[in-house]
Each structure stands twice: as C-alpha cells, then as structure tokens.
Scaffold this motif. Structure first.
Motif, mmCIF file in Angstrom:
data_model
loop_
_atom_site.group_PDB
_atom_site.id
_atom_site.type_symbol
_atom_site.label_atom_id
_atom_site.label_comp_id
_atom_site.label_asym_id
_atom_site.label_seq_id
_atom_site.Cartn_x
_atom_site.Cartn_y
_atom_site.Cartn_z
ATOM 1 N N UNK A 1 0.796 -1.225 0.000
ATOM 2 C CA UNK A 1 0.000 0.000 0.000
ATOM 3 C C UNK A 1 0.830 1.277 0.000
ATOM 4 N N UNK A 2 2.099 1.240 0.418
ATOM 5 C CA UNK A 2 2.903 2.458 0.483
ATOM 6 C C UNK A 2 4.119 2.367 -0.420
ATOM 7 N N UNK A 3 4.395 3.469 -1.127
ATOM 8 C CA UNK A 3 5.508 3.467 -2.061
ATOM 9 C C UNK A 3 6.869 3.567 -1.409
ATOM 10 N N UNK A 4 6.922 3.930 -0.124
ATOM 11 C CA UNK A 4 8.208 4.129 0.542
ATOM 12 C C UNK A 4 9.061 2.864 0.564
ATOM 13 N N UNK A 5 8.407 1.703 0.628
ATOM 14 C CA UNK A 5 9.141 0.446 0.742
ATOM 15 C C UNK A 5 9.393 -0.233 -0.592
ATOM 16 N N UNK A 6 8.816 0.297 -1.656
ATOM 17 C CA UNK A 6 8.940 -0.350 -2.972
ATOM 18 C C UNK A 6 10.397 -0.451 -3.430
ATOM 19 N N UNK A 7 11.193 0.621 -3.383
ATOM 20 C CA UNK A 7 12.578 0.501 -3.868
ATOM 21 C C UNK A 7 13.393 -0.544 -3.121
ATOM 22 N N UNK A 8 13.205 -0.643 -1.799
ATOM 23 C CA UNK A 8 13.956 -1.635 -1.026
ATOM 24 C C UNK A 8 13.551 -3.045 -1.427
ATOM 25 N N UNK A 9 12.257 -3.276 -1.550
ATOM 26 C CA UNK A 9 11.771 -4.603 -1.941
ATOM 27 C C UNK A 9 12.254 -4.957 -3.344
ATOM 28 N N UNK A 10 12.210 -3.987 -4.258
ATOM 29 C CA UNK A 10 12.708 -4.219 -5.617
ATOM 30 C C UNK A 10 14.187 -4.608 -5.585
ATOM 31 N N UNK A 11 14.959 -3.927 -4.736
ATOM 32 C CA UNK A 11 16.390 -4.223 -4.650
ATOM 33 C C UNK A 11 16.619 -5.657 -4.188
ATOM 34 N N UNK A 12 15.829 -6.123 -3.233
ATOM 35 C CA UNK A 12 15.956 -7.512 -2.776
ATOM 36 C C UNK A 12 15.655 -8.485 -3.905
ATOM 37 N N UNK A 13 14.576 -8.219 -4.625
ATOM 38 C CA UNK A 13 14.152 -9.110 -5.711
ATOM 39 C C UNK A 13 15.197 -9.147 -6.824
ATOM 40 N N UNK A 14 15.746 -7.986 -7.149
ATOM 41 C CA UNK A 14 16.707 -7.892 -8.252
ATOM 42 C C UNK A 14 18.085 -8.442 -7.876
ATOM 43 N N UNK A 15 18.431 -8.416 -6.599
ATOM 44 C CA UNK A 15 19.780 -8.763 -6.167
ATOM 45 C C UNK A 15 19.942 -10.229 -5.793
ATOM 46 N N UNK A 16 18.961 -10.795 -5.114
ATOM 47 C CA UNK A 16 19.091 -12.155 -4.588
ATOM 48 C C UNK A 16 19.144 -13.200 -5.706
ATOM 49 N N UNK A 17 19.912 -14.240 -5.478
ATOM 50 C CA UNK A 17 19.988 -15.340 -6.443
ATOM 51 C C UNK A 17 18.671 -16.102 -6.520
ATOM 52 N N UNK A 18 17.997 -16.234 -5.381
ATOM 53 C CA UNK A 18 16.698 -16.903 -5.326
ATOM 54 C C UNK A 18 15.764 -16.056 -4.473
ATOM 55 N N UNK A 19 14.521 -15.914 -4.936
ATOM 56 C CA UNK A 19 13.549 -15.069 -4.231
ATOM 57 C C UNK A 19 12.294 -15.875 -3.941
ATOM 58 N N UNK A 20 11.858 -15.827 -2.681
ATOM 59 C CA UNK A 20 10.668 -16.554 -2.248
ATOM 60 C C UNK A 20 9.670 -15.570 -1.644
ATOM 61 N N UNK A 21 8.455 -15.600 -2.132
ATOM 62 C CA UNK A 21 7.388 -14.827 -1.519
ATOM 63 C C UNK A 21 6.787 -15.619 -0.377
ATOM 64 N N UNK A 22 6.616 -15.003 0.775
ATOM 65 C CA UNK A 22 5.988 -15.673 1.923
ATOM 66 C C UNK A 22 4.656 -14.957 2.166
ATOM 67 N N UNK A 23 3.580 -15.571 1.672
ATOM 68 C CA UNK A 23 2.299 -14.867 1.545
ATOM 69 C C UNK A 23 1.164 -15.781 1.972
ATOM 70 N N UNK A 24 0.359 -15.353 2.950
ATOM 71 C CA UNK A 24 -0.742 -16.186 3.411
ATOM 72 C C UNK A 24 -1.913 -16.140 2.434
#
Length: 255
Positions: free
Chosen positions: A183-206
C-alpha cells in the motif's frame, strides 16, 4: 498532491489509527470532503478499506507490509507459522539470506535453526529477535525509521552491492496479473532491490492475500522462484496461479 499520493497518505494514516473521518482527512490533506470521499470510494474498490458513516476503517489490517506502532500483528498466526516452517526448508548452513519486513518473516526469524547464517534485514523486530543469536551475523542496511522499518536511498544501493543467496519477501497482496503489491511506495525501492539482487527469491504470503492487489507493485509473480503459502489456500486458487506459471509451495498441501 496527486491522487495516488493522497491514497498512500490515507493508508498510512489508517494503519496508524485504524479509523479516520472524512473531516480529519480533509483537514490533514488540505482537500475538499468531496475529494476525500472519492478517494475513499476508490480505495474501498481495491479492498483496502471499508467506508463507514463519515469516514473509513481498515478492511484487513493484517495484510500490510509494515506494522503499526502498536507492535507485531498477531492475526492469522497459524498461517504465518505454517509458512515460516515451510520457508526453513530452503535455508542451509552458511547461507546469506534477506528477511523482508513483516510478521511472517518475523516468524521465520524466530524459527531459524542454530546454524551459521548471515541475515540481511531492515526490520527492527527481526533485528531485536536475532541480535541474541551468536551464530547469526546481522547485516543492517540502515536508514530512517518508518514504523518498524529502516528505509533510505543509501540502503537500497547498499543492498544492490551484496551477494544475497535467498530473499524472503512479504506482500500486502498477490495477483496473477498485478504481481506482488503493497500500500505504500516508501518500501517499494527496497523490496525491488531484494528481488533484483538475490539469487533466489521466495514470496511468503498467506492465502488471504491471493487474488488481491494494492497500490504499488514491486515484483511480478514470474520474478520469484516460488511462493510459499499456508494450507488455507483453496485448490481452485492454487490451480489458477499454477496455470499462470507460478510455482507454489503450500504447507500441508495434497500432492
């Protein structure tokens, strides 16, 4: 202030106070009551709030990517626990992992085995949980505090320079078309950086977040290696996502 920025601000106010009146929002955002009512109607269509007489309340206050100042969210804890237990299967000794902010990733932190790990996080609750674990090396990108999160442009660049094996990211909503959103754009760049940087990305979503979407998308479903969810996801919903080419790991799911 643009409509999108107003929507973001309204949600920030709501997650802090749980409810708000049209008059209070009008005074805070310096726009007419008519404009606020139109904003609330739009946000209600998106499932983010429920309009009540004279104002609005949060629709699902357990789904947000950051937590309120009142502390850790305790709703849907069985589902979060299921997801956390599944996530542990992907973590090996000496891994460098990133734990995004949120109550589900906090559950992962609480359950981490007594093995040597490097953990990258900007969540203050996770930092507090892991600070006492001698075998865990903590890496904190830093930044200014936004409720339980540390956020800054420098932190984003710092993350992009790291060698992260596995990132576990949280999301307000998950949709086959609109991907993972918050809901907030403040955290989008950080989350994008994690997704773009990590070798493997897992969503943990209920499972309550499946088929929903929020204001800001930070990753497409295809950018993740796997979505880890709980046993409450229906067979129909699981099949819908699998047909879209999305890999799911569902706790206690029947094979």
């Amino acid at each position: 202030m643009s409509a999108l920025k107003r929507h973001e601000r309204i949600m920030e106010i709501l997650i802090a106070s749980q409810e708000i009146t049209v008059g209070e929002l009008s005074d805070t955002l310096h726009v007419t009551g008519k404009t606020i009512r139109e904003d609330l109607a739009k946000l209600e269509e998106m499932g983010l709030l429920v309009r009540v007489h004279g104002g609005a309340v949060l629709a699902q206050n357990d789904q947000y990517g950051i937590l309120s100042g009142q502390g850790v969210n305790t709703k849907h804890m069985p589902e979060k626990a299921e997801i956390a237990e599944r996530a542990l299967h992907y973590i090996q000794p000496n891994d460098i992992i990133a734990l995004d902010g949120g109550s589900t990733t906090l559950e992962i932190a609480r359950r981490l085995p007594a093995i040597p790990l490097t953990v990258v996080t900007n969540d203050l609750f996770i930092l507090s949980e892991l600070a006492k674990r001698e075998q865990i090396r903590l890496v904190v990108p830093g930044g200014e505090r936004n409720r339980n999160m540390l956020v800054s442009s420098q932190a984003i660049e710092y993350v992009r320079g790291l060698n992260i094996h596995k990132a576990f990211v949280s999301s307000t909503a998950l949709h086959p078309e609109f991907g993972l959103s918050i809901y907030t754009g403040d955290l989008v760049p950080f989350k994008k950086a994690l997704v773009e940087t990590a070798q493997h990305v897992y969503g943990v979503i209920d499972h309550q977040k499946f088929g929903q979407f929020a204001l800001w998308t930070f990753a497409g479903c295809q950018e993740l290696d796997r979505i880890i969810t709980d046993s409450g996801l229906s067979i129909e919903q699981a099949e819908q996502f699998r047909q879209a080419g999305i890999s799911l790991d569902q706790a206690d799911a029947l094979s």
